[in-house]
Scaffold this active site. Structure first.
Site, PDB file in Angstrom:
ATOM      1  CE  LYS A   1      -1.975   2.869   2.826  1.00  0.00           C
ATOM      2  NZ  LYS A   1      -1.954   4.074   1.986  1.00  0.00           N
TER       3      LYS A   1
ATOM      4  CD  GLU B   1      13.008   0.607   9.524  1.00  0.00           C
ATOM      5  OE1 GLU B   1      13.526   1.572  10.127  1.00  0.00           O
ATOM      6  OE2 GLU B   1      13.513  -0.518   9.482  1.00  0.00           O
TER       7      GLU B   1
ATOM      8  CB  CYS C   1      12.971   8.737   8.526  1.00  0.00           C
ATOM      9  SG  CYS C   1      13.987   7.685   7.499  1.00  0.00           S
TER      10      CYS C   1
ATOM     11  CD  GLU D   1      10.069  12.663  11.797  1.00  0.00           C
ATOM     12  OE1 GLU D   1       8.929  12.229  11.991  1.00  0.00           O
ATOM     13  OE2 GLU D   1      10.952  12.021  11.207  1.00  0.00           O
TER      14      GLU D   1
HETATM   15  P1  NAD Z   1       1.957   8.243   8.015  1.00  0.00           P
HETATM   16  O1  NAD Z   1       2.228   7.421   9.205  1.00  0.00           O
HETATM   17  O2  NAD Z   1       0.886   9.234   8.060  1.00  0.00           O
HETATM   18  O3  NAD Z   1       1.613   7.318   6.761  1.00  0.00           O
HETATM   19  C1  NAD Z   1       2.469   6.274   6.334  1.00  0.00           C
HETATM   20  C2  NAD Z   1       1.649   5.231   5.634  1.00  0.00           C
HETATM   21  O4  NAD Z   1       0.745   4.642   6.560  1.00  0.00           O
HETATM   22  C3  NAD Z   1       0.779   5.771   4.484  1.00  0.00           C
HETATM   23  O5  NAD Z   1       0.733   4.819   3.465  1.00  0.00           O
HETATM   24  C4  NAD Z   1      -0.584   5.901   5.144  1.00  0.00           C
HETATM   25  O6  NAD Z   1      -1.649   5.823   4.235  1.00  0.00           O
HETATM   26  C5  NAD Z   1      -0.575   4.693   6.058  1.00  0.00           C
HETATM   27  N1  NAD Z   1      -1.495   4.763   7.197  1.00  0.00           N
HETATM   28  C6  NAD Z   1      -1.966   5.870   7.833  1.00  0.00           C
HETATM   29  N2  NAD Z   1      -2.803   5.509   8.825  1.00  0.00           N
HETATM   30  C7  NAD Z   1      -2.857   4.157   8.823  1.00  0.00           C
HETATM   31  C8  NAD Z   1      -3.535   3.187   9.620  1.00  0.00           C
HETATM   32  N3  NAD Z   1      -4.339   3.533  10.605  1.00  0.00           N
HETATM   33  N4  NAD Z   1      -3.331   1.881   9.350  1.00  0.00           N
HETATM   34  C9  NAD Z   1      -2.514   1.506   8.363  1.00  0.00           C
HETATM   35  N5  NAD Z   1      -1.865   2.367   7.564  1.00  0.00           N
HETATM   36  C10 NAD Z   1      -2.021   3.681   7.796  1.00  0.00           C
HETATM   37  O7  NAD Z   1       3.361   8.882   7.650  1.00  0.00           O
HETATM   38  P2  NAD Z   1       3.705   9.877   6.470  1.00  0.00           P
HETATM   39  O8  NAD Z   1       3.214  11.218   6.873  1.00  0.00           O
HETATM   40  O9  NAD Z   1       3.243   9.303   5.185  1.00  0.00           O
HETATM   41  O10 NAD Z   1       5.303   9.814   6.461  1.00  0.00           O
HETATM   42  C11 NAD Z   1       6.070  10.627   7.272  1.00  0.00           C
HETATM   43  C12 NAD Z   1       6.605   9.849   8.451  1.00  0.00           C
HETATM   44  O11 NAD Z   1       7.289   8.693   8.015  1.00  0.00           O
HETATM   45  C13 NAD Z   1       7.633  10.638   9.223  1.00  0.00           C
HETATM   46  O12 NAD Z   1       7.376  10.557  10.601  1.00  0.00           O
HETATM   47  C14 NAD Z   1       8.950   9.968   8.895  1.00  0.00           C
HETATM   48  O13 NAD Z   1       9.944  10.091   9.841  1.00  0.00           O
HETATM   49  C15 NAD Z   1       8.533   8.573   8.687  1.00  0.00           C
HETATM   50  N6  NAD Z   1       9.517   7.860   7.860  1.00  0.00           N
HETATM   51  C16 NAD Z   1      10.335   6.942   8.457  1.00  0.00           C
HETATM   52  C17 NAD Z   1      11.303   6.284   7.714  1.00  0.00           C
HETATM   53  C18 NAD Z   1      12.215   5.260   8.336  1.00  0.00           C
HETATM   54  O14 NAD Z   1      12.779   4.475   7.619  1.00  0.00           O
HETATM   55  N7  NAD Z   1      12.382   5.239   9.624  1.00  0.00           N
HETATM   56  C19 NAD Z   1      11.422   6.548   6.359  1.00  0.00           C
HETATM   57  C20 NAD Z   1      10.580   7.481   5.780  1.00  0.00           C
HETATM   58  C21 NAD Z   1       9.621   8.120   6.555  1.00  0.00           C
END
Ligand code: NAD
Length: 498
Positions: free
Chosen positions: A194, A269, A303, A400
Site C-alpha cells: 500500500k 520504521e 526520516c 520531528e
Molecule cells: P503516516 O504514518 O501518516 O503514513 C504512512 C503510511 O501509513 C501511508 O501509506 C498511510 O496511508 C498509512 N497509514 C496511515 N494511517 C494508517 C492506519 N491507521 N493503518 C494503516 N496504515 C495507515 O506517515 P507519512 O506522513 O506518510 O510519512 C512521514 C513519516 O514517516 C515521518 O514521521 C517519517 O519520519 C517517517 N519515515 C520513516 C522512515 C524510516 O525508515 N524510519 C522513512 C521514511 C519516513
C-alpha cells in the site's frame, strides 16, 4: 545519473501514465476498487491535478489476501529459490531500463528534484533489488545438536510468512516500496503493497514492471487508498501474518495496538531527530556541506535527516555561517527544472506544519538565521531554514519537523564524551547520528555511546547491505542487510528420530 537530464518524451510518457485510468493490482489483474471510489492526486510543485487513483477498501483487501494466499500455496512456495532470484534481478534490470521515466514520475508526484530521484531513490531501488535477489538462494537454517537420549537429526529452516502487508510513506515512495518488496519476495512471501495516498504513481508503475518481467499473478498485489481505510484493513486482516510499516510514530503505535488483536508480527520504521556532531578537529570543508545536504536533501522530508547540529564552540560560528550560506544559495523550485536543488514540500498541510514549528521556535526564544518562510505560491515551497539560539528542551529541538529546518547548537568541551552523547541522545528518537572528527578514538567512543540505529562517521550513505532502523521511538526491527530479509521469515525447528 547519466549526464543528460531527461528527454521531453520521457516527461510526456510519465505525464501520460499519470493521467491514464489506474487500477489496483489483485491476482495479476488491474481492476477498480469494489466500491468504485477514486481520489485525486496532485503535483506539489504546481498544485495541478496529476491523475485519479482507485480508493481501495476492506473488500479489496479481502480479495487481495485471497489472491496472495492462492499464489503462495499454488505457485510461489513451489518455485525454487533461484527463480525468485532471477525474477528480482530482472525487476532490477527493468527499473534500471525505466530509470529516467520513474524518476520523472516520482518528481511529478512527490516534488523532489529529478536528479535526486534518479541518483538516490531509483539507484537505491535497483541496488536493493539486486542485493535481495542474492539472498533468495542463501537463506539457510542450521543443524543443531540436541541432548535427548538416542540418535537424532535436528535442524532449523527459515520459512516465509505466506502473506505480508507492506505500508509505505510519501517521502521516498519508490525507494520505500522496493525496500519492503525486495526482501519480502526474496524471503518467499507474497505481498500486498500500500503506497501513501499522496504518492501512488510509482508503485503502480512498478506493478506493471513486475508483470512485464514475469512475476506470477497474486505474488505482488497493490492497493491504493487511505491509511485509515485500506491501510487499517490490511493491518486488521487475519490472513496477513506480518506488517512492515514505514511512517509516523503515531500510526506506528496504532498499528502495534491493532496488530495485537491478530498477533501479527510487526516491523516499524518511524521518525527521527538525528544529531550531527561536529568536533573541534573536524574537516569543516566536508562537514559543513554534508550537514547542509543532510537536512535540505528531499526538503528535509527524510526520516534520518540531520535536524540537530551540535558544533564545538571553536568551530560553531563557521558551521552556522557555512550552513546558512549553503541554505541561502540553494535553488528552490520545480524538481523538473535542471537548476532546482530543493523541491516543494509534499502538501499544504506539511508546509503549514513546518512553518508552525518555526513560529513555535521563535516564540520559545530561538532565532531564525535564514529562511523560515514559505515562498512562491505556485507550489508548496519553503525556504531552507537555519535556527540558532535553541535550547535542548524546545519543541523545535525535540520533535520531528520533517521539513528543511535545522537547529544549530554549540557545545563546549570536546573531551566530555559522555556529556556530548547525552546531548545527542536527548530526544525520544534513535534513528541516526553523524560524527565529524579526525580523532579515531573519540569517534569510536562516541559512536559507542550513541543510542541510534545508524552512526555515520565523516560521511557515508545508505547501502542495502547495512541494516537500517531505529532505537527507542524510531522503530522496531531492521530493514536491509541479512536481518532485513530474515525479518520476513520465521524459524522452524525440525527433529528427526533416527
Ligand atoms: P503516516 O504514518 O501518516 O503514513 C504512512 C503510511 O501509513 C501511508 O501509506 C498511510 O496511508 C498509512 N497509514 C496511515 N494511517 C494508517 C492506519 N491507521 N493503518 C494503516 N496504515 C495507515 O506517515 P507519512 O506522513 O506518510 O510519512 C512521514 C513519516 O514517516 C515521518 O514521521 C517519517 O519520519 C517517517 N519515515 C520513516 C522512515 C524510516 O525508515 N524510519 C522513512 C521514511 C519516513
Amino acid at each position: 545519473m547519466s549526464e543528460r537530464y531527461f528527454d521531453a518524451d520521457v516527461r510526456d510518457g510519465a505525464e501520460t501514465f499519470a493521467r491514464t485510468k489506474h487500477g489496483i493490482l489483485i491476482g495479476g489483474e488491474w481492476r477498480d476498487a469494489v466500491s468504485a471510489r477514486v481520489f485525486e492526486t496532485y503535483n506539489p510543485a504546481t498544485k495541478s491535478l496529476l491523475g485519479v487513483i482507485p480508493e481501495a477498501g476492506a473488500e479489496d483487501v479481502e480479495l487481495a489476501v485471497d489472491a496472495a494466499s492462492r499464489a503462495f500455496n499454488e505457485i510461489w512456495s513451489k518455485l525454487p529459490p533461484s527463480e525468485r532470484q532471477r525474477l528480482l534481478w530482472r525487476l532490477g534490470d527493468a527499473v534500471e531500463a525505466h530509470a529516467d521515466e520513474l524518476a520523472v514520475l516520482e518528481t511529478l508526484d512527490n516534488g523532489k528534484p529529478v536528479r535526486e530521484a534518479r541518483v538516490i531513490d531509483i539507484r537505491n531501488a535497483i541496488e536493493t533489488l539486486r542485493y535481495c535477489a542474492g539472498w533468495a538462494t542463501k537463506l539457510t537454517g542450521e543443524t543443531v545438536p540436541v541432548s535427548f537420549p538416542g540418535e537424532w537429526h535436528s535442524f532449523t529452516v527459515r520459512q516465509p510468512f505466506p502473506v505480508v502487508g507492506l505500508i509505505v510513506p510519501w517521502n521516498a515512495p519508490i525507494m520505500m516500496a522496493i525496500a519492503k518488496l525486495a526482501p519480502a519476495l526474496a524471503a518467499g512471501c507474497c505481498a500486498i503493497l500500500k503506497p501513501a495516498e499522496l504518492t501512488s504513481l510509482t508503485a503502480l508503475r512498478i506493478g506493471q514492471l513486475t508483470q512485464e518481467v514475469g512475476f506470477p499473478p497474486g505474488v505482488i498485489n497493490i492497493l491504493t487508498g487511505a491509511g485509515r481505510g485500506v491501510g487499517q484493513a490490511i493491518v486488521d486482516h487475519p490472513g496477513i501474518e506480518k506488517i512492515s510499516f514505514t511512517g509516523s510514530g503515531a500510526v506506528g503505535q496504532q498499528i502495534i495496538s491493532s496488530a495485537a488483536r491478530t498477533m501479527k508480527k510487526v516491523t516499524l520504521e518511524l521518525g527521527g531527530k538525528s544529531a550531527v556532531v561536529i568536533m573541534q578537529d573536524a574537516d569543516l570543508d566536508k562537514a559543513i556541506p554534508s550537514a547542509a545536504r543532510g537536512i535540505f536533501g528531499n526538503a528535509g522530508q527524510i526520516c534520518n535527516a540531520g535536524s540537530r547540529i551540535y558544533a564545538h564552540r571553536s568551530v560553531y560560528d563557521r558551521v552556522l555561517q557555512g550552513v546558512a550560506d549553503f541554505a541561502e544559495k540553494l535553488v528552490v523550485g520545480n524538481g523538473l527544472l535542471p537548476s532546482t536543488q530543493m523541491g516543494p514540500l509534499i502538501s499544504q498541510a506539511q508546509l503549514e506544519r513546518v512553518c508552525q514549528y518555526v513560529a513555535l521556535g521563535r516564540t520559545d526564544g530561538a532565532s531564525v538565521v535564514i529562511g523560515g518562510n514559505a515562498e512562491d505560491e505556485t507550489g508548496y515551497f519553503m525556504r531552507p531554514t537555519v535556527v540558532a539560539q535553541t535550547r535542548q528542551n524546545m519543541r523545535i529541538v525535540q520533535e520531528e519537523i520533517f521539513g528543511p529546518v535545522v537547529c544549530v547548537q554549540r557545545f563546549d568541551d570536546n573531551n566530555a564524551l559522555d556529556d556530548l552523547a547525552m546531548l545527542a541522545n536527548a530526544t525520544e528518537y534513535g534513528l541516526g547520528a553523524v560524527l565529524w572528527t579526525r580523532d579515531l578514538s573519540s569517534a569510536h567512543r562516541l559512536a559507542n555511546r550513541m543510542r541510534a540505529g545508524t552512526i555515520r562517521i565523516n560521511g557515508g550513505g545508505l547501502d542495502p547491505a547495512l541494516p537500517f532502523g531505529g532505537m527507542k521511538k524510531s522503530g522496531w526491527g531492521r530493514e536491509s542487510g541479512r536481518e532485513g530479509v530474515e525479518a520476513f521469515t520465521e524459524t522452524k525447528s525440525v527433529i528427526v528420530a533416527l
